[in-house]
Design a protein around this motif. Sequence first.
Motif, PDB file in Angstrom:
ATOM      1  N   GLN A 119      -5.810  89.156  26.030  1.00 30.22           N
ATOM      2  CA  GLN A 119      -5.720  90.482  25.340  1.00 30.22           C
ATOM      3  C   GLN A 119      -4.402  90.930  25.112  1.00 30.22           C
ATOM      4  O   GLN A 119      -3.894  91.524  24.371  1.00 30.22           O
ATOM      5  CB  GLN A 119      -6.601  91.103  25.524  1.00 30.22           C
ATOM      6  CG  GLN A 119      -8.150  90.639  25.149  1.00 30.22           C
ATOM      7  CD  GLN A 119      -9.264  91.777  25.875  1.00 30.22           C
ATOM      8  OE1 GLN A 119      -9.232  92.040  26.929  1.00 30.22           O
ATOM      9  NE2 GLN A 119     -10.290  91.978  25.081  1.00 30.22           N
ATOM     10  N   ILE A 120      -3.779  90.962  26.316  1.00 34.15           N
ATOM     11  CA  ILE A 120      -2.472  91.354  26.592  1.00 34.15           C
ATOM     12  C   ILE A 120      -1.583  90.750  25.606  1.00 34.15           C
ATOM     13  O   ILE A 120      -0.594  91.207  24.829  1.00 34.15           O
ATOM     14  CB  ILE A 120      -2.027  91.395  27.964  1.00 34.15           C
ATOM     15  CG1 ILE A 120      -3.028  92.381  28.881  1.00 34.15           C
ATOM     16  CG2 ILE A 120      -0.723  91.954  28.231  1.00 34.15           C
ATOM     17  CD1 ILE A 120      -2.834  92.437  30.425  1.00 34.15           C
ATOM     18  N   PHE A 122       8.705  80.932  19.022  1.00 36.18           N
ATOM     19  CA  PHE A 122       9.569  81.370  19.444  1.00 36.18           C
ATOM     20  C   PHE A 122       9.453  82.719  20.372  1.00 36.18           C
ATOM     21  O   PHE A 122       9.818  82.845  21.493  1.00 36.18           O
ATOM     22  CB  PHE A 122      10.582  82.060  18.249  1.00 36.18           C
ATOM     23  CG  PHE A 122      12.014  82.727  18.552  1.00 36.18           C
ATOM     24  CD1 PHE A 122      13.077  81.778  18.749  1.00 36.18           C
ATOM     25  CD2 PHE A 122      12.039  84.116  18.922  1.00 36.18           C
ATOM     26  CE1 PHE A 122      14.151  82.264  18.935  1.00 36.18           C
ATOM     27  CE2 PHE A 122      13.469  84.398  19.313  1.00 36.18           C
ATOM     28  CZ  PHE A 122      14.302  83.666  19.222  1.00 36.18           C
ATOM     29  N   ILE A 123       8.439  83.629  20.045  1.00 35.67           N
ATOM     30  CA  ILE A 123       8.108  84.638  20.732  1.00 35.67           C
ATOM     31  C   ILE A 123       7.499  84.220  22.024  1.00 35.67           C
ATOM     32  O   ILE A 123       7.750  85.223  23.105  1.00 35.67           O
ATOM     33  CB  ILE A 123       7.078  85.680  19.895  1.00 35.67           C
ATOM     34  CG1 ILE A 123       7.691  86.276  18.622  1.00 35.67           C
ATOM     35  CG2 ILE A 123       6.428  86.507  20.363  1.00 35.67           C
ATOM     36  CD1 ILE A 123       6.665  86.727  17.375  1.00 35.67           C
ATOM     37  N   CYS A 124       6.607  83.606  22.019  1.00 33.86           N
ATOM     38  CA  CYS A 124       5.745  82.807  23.211  1.00 33.86           C
ATOM     39  C   CYS A 124       6.519  82.498  24.211  1.00 33.86           C
ATOM     40  O   CYS A 124       6.529  82.641  25.415  1.00 33.86           O
ATOM     41  CB  CYS A 124       4.435  82.122  23.038  1.00 33.86           C
ATOM     42  SG  CYS A 124       3.376  82.947  22.041  1.00 33.86           S
ATOM     43  N   VAL A 154      -0.245  76.782  20.904  1.00 32.51           N
ATOM     44  CA  VAL A 154      -1.613  77.016  21.580  1.00 32.51           C
ATOM     45  C   VAL A 154      -1.271  77.062  23.250  1.00 32.51           C
ATOM     46  O   VAL A 154      -1.520  78.052  24.005  1.00 32.51           O
ATOM     47  CB  VAL A 154      -2.475  76.105  21.330  1.00 32.51           C
ATOM     48  CG1 VAL A 154      -3.925  76.297  22.350  1.00 32.51           C
ATOM     49  CG2 VAL A 154      -3.170  76.388  19.812  1.00 32.51           C
ATOM     50  N   VAL A 155      -0.487  75.936  23.677  1.00 35.38           N
ATOM     51  CA  VAL A 155      -0.174  75.794  24.994  1.00 35.38           C
ATOM     52  C   VAL A 155       0.586  77.112  25.361  1.00 35.38           C
ATOM     53  O   VAL A 155       0.347  77.107  26.684  1.00 35.38           O
ATOM     54  CB  VAL A 155       0.372  74.405  25.380  1.00 35.38           C
ATOM     55  CG1 VAL A 155       1.240  74.495  26.768  1.00 35.38           C
ATOM     56  CG2 VAL A 155      -0.319  73.220  24.970  1.00 35.38           C
ATOM     57  N   LEU A 156       1.405  77.588  24.637  1.00 28.88           N
ATOM     58  CA  LEU A 156       2.370  78.647  25.273  1.00 28.88           C
ATOM     59  C   LEU A 156       1.719  79.689  25.511  1.00 28.88           C
ATOM     60  O   LEU A 156       1.589  80.939  26.132  1.00 28.88           O
ATOM     61  CB  LEU A 156       3.479  78.639  24.206  1.00 28.88           C
ATOM     62  CG  LEU A 156       4.591  77.653  24.336  1.00 28.88           C
ATOM     63  CD1 LEU A 156       5.532  77.930  23.292  1.00 28.88           C
ATOM     64  CD2 LEU A 156       5.392  77.837  25.796  1.00 28.88           C
ATOM     65  N   SER A 167      -0.912  83.620  29.061  1.00 28.85           N
ATOM     66  CA  SER A 167      -1.971  84.608  29.100  1.00 28.85           C
ATOM     67  C   SER A 167      -2.387  84.292  30.669  1.00 28.85           C
ATOM     68  O   SER A 167      -2.770  85.473  31.186  1.00 28.85           O
ATOM     69  CB  SER A 167      -3.329  84.223  28.298  1.00 28.85           C
ATOM     70  OG  SER A 167      -2.787  84.600  26.949  1.00 28.85           O
ATOM     71  N   TYR A 168      -2.438  83.157  31.178  1.00 28.76           N
ATOM     72  CA  TYR A 168      -2.821  82.900  32.317  1.00 28.76           C
ATOM     73  C   TYR A 168      -1.929  83.517  33.367  1.00 28.76           C
ATOM     74  O   TYR A 168      -2.086  84.137  34.528  1.00 28.76           O
ATOM     75  CB  TYR A 168      -2.839  81.182  32.883  1.00 28.76           C
ATOM     76  CG  TYR A 168      -3.184  81.098  34.062  1.00 28.76           C
ATOM     77  CD1 TYR A 168      -4.455  80.856  34.690  1.00 28.76           C
ATOM     78  CD2 TYR A 168      -2.322  80.420  34.915  1.00 28.76           C
ATOM     79  CE1 TYR A 168      -4.550  80.577  35.981  1.00 28.76           C
ATOM     80  CE2 TYR A 168      -2.191  80.141  36.231  1.00 28.76           C
ATOM     81  CZ  TYR A 168      -3.524  80.242  36.723  1.00 28.76           C
ATOM     82  OH  TYR A 168      -3.802  79.750  38.058  1.00 28.76           O
ATOM     83  N   LEU A 169      -0.590  83.492  33.447  1.00 29.52           N
ATOM     84  CA  LEU A 169       0.533  83.844  34.125  1.00 29.52           C
ATOM     85  C   LEU A 169       0.320  85.554  34.313  1.00 29.52           C
ATOM     86  O   LEU A 169       0.443  86.042  35.383  1.00 29.52           O
ATOM     87  CB  LEU A 169       1.796  83.428  33.559  1.00 29.52           C
ATOM     88  CG  LEU A 169       2.217  81.925  33.962  1.00 29.52           C
ATOM     89  CD1 LEU A 169       3.613  81.665  33.099  1.00 29.52           C
ATOM     90  CD2 LEU A 169       1.902  81.336  35.025  1.00 29.52           C
TER      91      LEU A 169
END
Length: 263
Positions: free
Chosen positions: A89-90, A152-154, A246-248, A253-255
Motif C-alpha cells: 500500500q505504501i 524506472f520508478i520502482c 512485478v519483482v521490483l 514492498s517487502y523491504l
Amino acid sequence: MGMLIKYDLKGNFKKFFIMLMIMAILNIALLLKVNAGSNGMNSIFAGLLVTLNVVFNFAALLICLNDFQRELYDDRAYLTFTLPVNGKQIIGSKVISTFIWLFITAALSVIFILMLLGGTGEINFSLLKINQNIVMQIIITLVYMFIDSFIFICLAYFAMILPKMANLNVKLGKFLGGLIFIGLMVGLTYVNVKICVVFPKEMVINSVSGVSVRIPASDGMELFLVTGKETMINIAGFIYSVVLSVVLFVTNSYLVENRLDIK
C-alpha cells in the motif's frame, strides 16, 4: 491507500502548481513567437517548445522521486513507514501519485504540442482522426511507456531504500543510491537486450494491415520501435519487462514493510 495517495498529492500540490504555471506561461510565449516569427525562426521556437515540454515532464518525475527520498530521511518517515498499512500500500500509493502528476504534466504538454502542430495556436483536432489499428498502436505504446516508467520508478525506489537500510547519512545515501541505480539500470537493460537477441520474435501493429507476428531480418535488437506506420515490440522483451516490474514492486514492498529501520 486512498488516504496515502491524497496525502502525497497534497504534499506536492504547491510545487506542481508553480511548475505547471511556469510551464504554461513559457509554452504560450513560445507559441506566440512561432506564430509571429519567420519560417526559419519558427523551426527554432518549435524545437524549443518540444524540448521545454520534455524537460518539464522529466522535472515532474524528479520532483516525485525526490519526495520519496526526502521522506526516507526526514522526520516524517516515522509517520509514513509506521502506519498500519502494508508495504504494498505504501509503495503503491507513491507510484500512483507519481503517475497522476506525470499524467497531468504530460496532458498539458500534449495540448500545447497539438496547438503547435495546428499552426494557428489552436488545437488541431484533425490530428486525432484515427482508425482502429492506430488506436491499437497508441494503446500498445502507452502500455509499454507505462511499464518502462513503472520499472524506472520502482528501480529508483529500490536504489534509495538500500542505503537507508544500511543507515547511511543523507549525502552518502544519495551518492550510493545513484551508483546503485545506474548500475542496475545498465545491467537490467543489458539482460533485456540479450533476451531480445535470443528470442527475436516481435509483434507488429501496422496502421493499415493490423497485427502480425514476425521474426525480423536484423539481429532482433528492437526492444520497442515506432515508425510512421508500424509499432514493433519484442515479445520476449515485453514479457521480461512485465515480470521485472512485478519483482521490483514486490521487493520494494517487502523491504519497506520488513527491513526498513526508521529511527
